[in-house]
Motif scaffolding. Structure first.
Motif, mmCIF file in Angstrom:
data_model
loop_
_atom_site.group_PDB
_atom_site.id
_atom_site.type_symbol
_atom_site.label_atom_id
_atom_site.label_comp_id
_atom_site.label_asym_id
_atom_site.label_seq_id
_atom_site.Cartn_x
_atom_site.Cartn_y
_atom_site.Cartn_z
ATOM 1 N N THR A 185 0.771 -1.194 0.062
ATOM 2 C CA THR A 185 -0.097 0.069 -0.035
ATOM 3 C C THR A 185 0.864 1.281 0.054
ATOM 4 O O THR A 185 2.173 1.450 0.525
ATOM 5 C CB THR A 185 -0.987 0.268 1.290
ATOM 6 N N VAL A 186 0.211 2.424 -0.506
ATOM 7 C CA VAL A 186 1.094 3.559 -0.506
ATOM 8 C C VAL A 186 -0.156 4.621 0.012
ATOM 9 O O VAL A 186 -1.166 4.161 0.029
ATOM 10 C CB VAL A 186 1.484 4.081 -1.735
ATOM 11 N N ALA A 187 0.305 5.733 0.591
ATOM 12 C CA ALA A 187 -0.818 6.741 1.001
ATOM 13 C C ALA A 187 -1.731 7.262 -0.324
ATOM 14 O O ALA A 187 -0.911 7.953 -1.204
ATOM 15 C CB ALA A 187 0.066 7.839 1.676
ATOM 16 N N GLY A 188 -2.916 6.987 -0.224
ATOM 17 C CA GLY A 188 -3.596 7.485 -1.092
ATOM 18 C C GLY A 188 -4.719 8.537 -0.462
ATOM 19 O O GLY A 188 -4.633 9.004 0.559
ATOM 20 N N ALA A 189 -5.794 8.783 -1.440
ATOM 21 C CA ALA A 189 -6.896 9.701 -0.768
ATOM 22 C C ALA A 189 -7.573 9.128 0.488
ATOM 23 O O ALA A 189 -7.891 9.937 1.352
ATOM 24 C CB ALA A 189 -7.875 9.924 -1.761
ATOM 25 N N GLY A 190 -7.742 7.988 0.357
ATOM 26 C CA GLY A 190 -8.559 7.346 1.543
ATOM 27 C C GLY A 190 -7.523 6.560 2.657
ATOM 28 O O GLY A 190 -7.936 5.420 2.801
#
Lengths: 451, 259
Positions: free
Chosen positions: B135-140
């Protein structure tokens, strides 16, 4: 979403019951509304206002004889309605009905389930639901049914692209793929300062993403095989299309699946573009409107509005011809969506980079180019030029002569004795008879009809 | 090694695996064995669906749903579309055009299986189970979709674009093959109307078959009042059938009095 098992079961059953009740209601609603539009009463016998009519029809269908054609492919013939109904019901699982509420002392969202890519679940279900229709037509072993299923396959593949591109714009704007997240993302208004006036526009995406909204609504009607795009079951061309050979409960399943799909697509549209369960007025007017069970009212109100829209379309528009339908899908909806997504991406990049001079120039220039292109390429219709001579066809079709003198009506001879017979081009003799234009072409031309 | 990996999965995952893996395999075997092309295509769709659920089970929901939408929803549907045009009763011809084709096919099939198995064995040797999907940092918050997007548009951008270019070229090529230039001008409404009313052409609708005839079958021609066959009611595609007097005689099925 960490609900205990009993809560999940309750929610699952609730979704099922809501869908079935909505389908029963929608069938009655459609028949009543179309009836009112056609100035007739509609079903009004069973139950108050005829509300139980669709229930009675459903029961009647269930007790009819179940026939299977001798040429049918048995396994596929039985599997097809199952596929259609299963896909239709599954899609509704990710629609959010409301915010967090307390059910028997447990805080939970009014939504069966939600995950990172739940919008894709709905799209996947609608893609799989076509298998039901296509296989039904193929396995029936009948020409009408096969034609219907071929149409359904081509139609849904074409309109799925437009639908997906419209949804893509929502993904762009919200940067989310979950239904619950998209509803929350729409809750914030857009501050707008016009001069000294400060306004807050609703953050619902139908406003910001208006082109996508229009494309989505058109594609949604195509995707659910509803009038005016109901070509797979065009009753005046293909008997009942893909469902020609079906009877009894199997036919009822297709009926159910179609109406469930209508409800699901309406709910998806409400979720993606109309703020989901949010109240249709600013939150500052009535803060409690977006809490507890009340949002169910707003959500189902919006869904009902869309269902009315479906019925309205059906009551108003004639069915498209197949080539017109395909042209609309491939040559209008898809290119417009693609261009709009490009524009949207450019606008997002421009807005992110801050309000610098190059961005402003690009925005203004882009807008100017769009306006110019619209003015240049706006489709115009050639003005009608009446032909100089009457069209005599290939020499065989009888056409009235240009100097035709209409003989007097023999029945009115006694009353009309004093009047001159009305002759074409007789305006120059000074009689008070009806003035007529000299013959200017084809009798069916608009000019000739005017007088 | 693989046994170690298999022991560390959760109960739910292994239950789903043991339900779906036979389905996926059965679909693949059915694809080869099915006689009807449509059944084969449906088997393939089943296998693809099972694979999609496997992806979702492996915490790759985006990949799983895209698999359903793209492969099962669009590509298999196109296959079906083409296969349906062949007609329902068409079966594969079992005639061997190449001598000894089966023998070589079996040999090559075994070779391919061995190749794939060894390659797969190499690939899975030394694997460890990750705690979760990348995972990476996204909008949610932390997002798997954002991680896929990041690797697609950074490290794999060039292959991605090349593949999309290839697909576009293939689509344009298919269009070129399928395109047939129109012969002459398109016939407009006026032209069609003129031809319809031209001398020698009857502008009204043709009489329907079965009218004035002894049967309502579409294969029966319409009879004129003098008993002769109305030629315009005959379709050139439907074989003509005129009832013999014995066939046309009443069958005494009208009611009890007739018996």
């Amino acid at each position: 979403m960490n609900d205990p098992l009993w809560l999940m079961l309750i929610k699952g059953v609730a979704v099922f019951v809501v869908l079935v009740l909505l389908v029963l209601f929608t069938i009655w609603f459609e028949r009543r509304v179309v009836a009112i539009m056609q100035v007739r009463p509609g079903p009004n016998r069973n139950g108050p206002f005829g509300l139980l009519q669709s229930l009675a029809d459903g029961l009647k269908l269930a007790f009819k004889e179940d026939m299977m054609p001798r040429t049918a492919d048995k396994v596929v013939f039985i599997a097809a309605p199952l596929i259609a109904v299963t896909c239709a019901f599954t899609a509704f699982a990710v629609i959010p009905f409301g915010p967090e509420v307390s059910v028997f002392g447990r805080e939970t969202l009014l939504q069966l389930t939600d995950f990172e890519v739940s919008v894709l679940l709905i799209l996947a279900c609608s893609a799989l639901g076509v298998y039901g229709i296509v296989l039904a037509g193929w396995s029936s072993g009948s020409a009408y049914a096969l034609l219907g299923s071929l149409r359904a396959a081509a139609q849904v593949i074409s309109y799925e692209i437009a639908l997906g591109l419209a949804v893509l714009a929502v993904f762009f704007q919200s940067q989310l793929l979950s239904t619950g997240g998209i509803v929350e993302a729409q809750a914030e208004g857009i501050p707008l300062v016009v001069g000294s006036l400060e306004l807050t526009l609703p953050g619902w995406y139908f406003l910001i993403l208006a082109p996508s909204f229009v494309i989505f609504v058109v594609a949604m009607v195509g995707e659910t095989n509803r009038a005016p795009f109901d070509l797979p079951e065009a009753e005046s061309e293909l008997v009942a299309g893909f469902a020609t050979e079906y009877s009894s409960l199997k036919y009822a399943s297709f009926f159910l699946a179609e109406y469930v799909n209508m409800v699901t697509m309406s709910a998806l549209c409400v979720t993606l573009f109309l703020g989901g369960w949010a109240a249709p007025f600013p939150a500052s007017w009535w803060p409690a409107a977006n809490e507890g069970w009340l949002p169910l009212v707003w959500f189902f109100g919006k869904v009902m509005a869309f269902l009315f829209f479906y019925v309205w379309l059906r009551g108003t528009l004639p069915r498209f011809r197949y080539d017109q339908f395909m042209r609309l899908g491939w040559k209008v909806l898809v290119p417009v969506s693609l261009v709009w997504i490009m524009v949207l991406a450019a606008m997002n990049i421009g807005l992110d980079s801050g309000n610098e001079l190059p961005t402003r120039i690009a925005f203004t220039g882009g807008a100017a180019i769009v306006v110019m292109a619209l003015i240049f390429f706006w489709p115009t219709r050639k003005p009608y030029e009446p032909p100089a001579e009457p069209d005599t066809g290939l020499g065989g079709f009888p056409v009235p002569p240009m100097d035709l003198a209409v003989p007097p009506n023999p029945r009115g001879l006694t009353e009309l004795e004093t009047r001159e017979p009305a002759t074409a081009g007789a305006a120059d003799d000074g009689t008070p008879g009806r003035e007529r234009e000299p013959f200017s072409g084809n009798p069916a031309s608009p000019e000739a009809k005017e007088d | 090694m693989i046994v170690d990996l298999a022991q560390s999965v959760s109960t739910g995952e292994s239950v789903a695996f043991w339900i779906l893996a036979p389905l996926a395999l059965g679909g693949a075997i059915g694809l080869v064995l099915a006689r009807s092309a449509i059944h084969a295509a449906l088997m393939l769709a089943l296998t693809m669906m099972c694979l999609a659920v496997f992806y979702i089970m492996q915490s790759a929901p985006f990949l799983g749903f895209v698999q359903i939408m793209v492969y099962t929803g669009a590509i298999m549907m196109l296959f079906l579309f083409v296969l349906m045009l062949f007609g329902r009763d068409s079966r594969d011809s079992m005639f061997e055009t190449l001598r000894g084709q089966r023998f070589f096919a079996v040999c090559l099939g075994i070779g391919l299986a061995a190749l794939l198995a060894s390659g797969l064995a190499h690939a899975v040797t030394g694997l460890t189970i990750a705690d979760g999907p990348p995972t990476v940092a996204g909008a949610g918050g932390e997002s798997n979709v954002a991680a896929i997007a990041e690797s697609l548009f950074t490290s794999y951008l060039f292959p991605f674009e090349v593949v999309s270019g290839l697909l576009t070229v293939a689509a344009v090529g298919a269009l070129m093959f399928a395109h047939v230039a129109r012969k002459g001008e398109a016939r407009g409404q006026k032209q069609a109307s003129r031809e319809r009313f031209a001398p020698g052409s009857y502008p009204g609708p043709r009489p329907g078959p079965g009218v004035f005839a002894t049967s309502d079958s579409t294969a029966t021609p319409a009879l004129l009042p003098d008993g002769s066959v109305e030629q315009q009611s005959l379709s050139e595609y439907v074989p003509q059938r005129q009832l013999t007097p014995a066939e046309a005689a009443p069958k005494h099925t009208e009611g009890r009095d007739e018996r």
